[in-house]
Design a protein around this motif. Structure first.
Motif, mmCIF file in Angstrom:
data_model
loop_
_atom_site.group_PDB
_atom_site.id
_atom_site.type_symbol
_atom_site.label_atom_id
_atom_site.label_comp_id
_atom_site.label_asym_id
_atom_site.label_seq_id
_atom_site.Cartn_x
_atom_site.Cartn_y
_atom_site.Cartn_z
ATOM 1 N N LEU A 188 0.825 -1.209 0.000
ATOM 2 C CA LEU A 188 0.000 0.000 0.000
ATOM 3 C C LEU A 188 0.855 1.254 0.000
ATOM 4 O O LEU A 188 0.540 2.224 -0.703
ATOM 5 C CB LEU A 188 -0.924 0.004 1.223
ATOM 6 N N MET A 189 1.942 1.245 0.765
ATOM 7 C CA MET A 189 2.838 2.405 0.799
ATOM 8 C C MET A 189 3.496 2.622 -0.556
ATOM 9 O O MET A 189 3.630 3.754 -1.013
ATOM 10 C CB MET A 189 3.902 2.220 1.878
ATOM 11 N N ASN A 190 3.907 1.534 -1.212
ATOM 12 C CA ASN A 190 4.511 1.654 -2.544
ATOM 13 C C ASN A 190 3.510 2.193 -3.553
ATOM 14 O O ASN A 190 3.855 3.034 -4.395
ATOM 15 C CB ASN A 190 5.060 0.305 -3.010
ATOM 16 N N ASP A 191 2.276 1.723 -3.511
ATOM 17 C CA ASP A 191 1.242 2.220 -4.417
ATOM 18 C C ASP A 191 0.981 3.698 -4.182
ATOM 19 O O ASP A 191 0.869 4.483 -5.125
ATOM 20 C CB ASP A 191 -0.063 1.438 -4.242
ATOM 21 N N ALA A 192 0.883 4.094 -2.917
ATOM 22 C CA ALA A 192 0.627 5.496 -2.603
ATOM 23 C C ALA A 192 1.791 6.365 -3.029
ATOM 24 O O ALA A 192 1.592 7.467 -3.568
ATOM 25 C CB ALA A 192 0.378 5.653 -1.098
ATOM 26 N N ALA A 193 3.019 5.890 -2.835
ATOM 27 C CA ALA A 193 4.190 6.669 -3.227
ATOM 28 C C ALA A 193 4.264 6.820 -4.733
ATOM 29 O O ALA A 193 4.613 7.885 -5.244
ATOM 30 C CB ALA A 193 5.458 6.019 -2.690
ATOM 31 N N SER A 194 3.935 5.761 -5.465
ATOM 32 C CA SER A 194 4.024 5.854 -6.929
ATOM 33 C C SER A 194 2.940 6.783 -7.478
ATOM 34 O O SER A 194 3.157 7.478 -8.457
ATOM 35 C CB SER A 194 3.912 4.466 -7.561
ATOM 36 N N LYS A 195 1.780 6.807 -6.834
ATOM 37 C CA LYS A 195 0.715 7.691 -7.304
ATOM 38 C C LYS A 195 0.982 9.144 -6.946
ATOM 39 O O LYS A 195 0.647 10.041 -7.702
ATOM 40 C CB LYS A 195 -0.636 7.253 -6.718
ATOM 41 N N SER A 196 1.606 9.386 -5.810
ATOM 42 C CA SER A 196 1.868 10.772 -5.407
ATOM 43 C C SER A 196 3.099 11.319 -6.109
ATOM 44 O O SER A 196 3.256 12.534 -6.207
ATOM 45 C CB SER A 196 2.053 10.865 -3.894
ATOM 46 N N ALA A 197 3.981 10.467 -6.624
ATOM 47 C CA ALA A 197 5.185 10.932 -7.294
ATOM 48 C C ALA A 197 4.922 11.366 -8.728
ATOM 49 O O ALA A 197 5.695 12.106 -9.311
ATOM 50 C CB ALA A 197 6.246 9.838 -7.275
#
Length: 52
Positions: free
Chosen positions: A38-47
Motif C-alpha cells: 500500500l505504501m509503494n502504491d501510494a508513493a508511486s501515485k503521489s510521485a
C-alpha cells in the motif's frame, strides 16, 4: 520475587503456545507485506505529476 518470575514464565509460555498454534508469524508477515504494498502504491501515485 520468585512468584513474579513464575507468573512471567507462565504468561510467556501461554503466549508462545498461542503464537505457534495460530501461526501468527505468517499473519504478521502478511500484514507488513500488505502495508508495504500500500505504501509503494501510494508513493508511486503521489510521485506522478498531475496530467492536465
Amino acid at each position: 520475587m520468585v512468584e513474579y518470575a513464575l507468573m512471567l514464565a507462565i504468561i510467556v509460555g501461554i503466549g508462545w503456545l498461542i503464537y505457534n498454534q495460530t501461526q501468527l508469524s505468517d499473519k504478521i508477515n502478511s500484514v507488513f507485506n500488505n502495508a508495504g504494498n500500500l505504501m509503494n502504491d501510494a508513493a508511486s501515485k503521489s510521485a506522478k505529476p498531475p496530467t492536465t
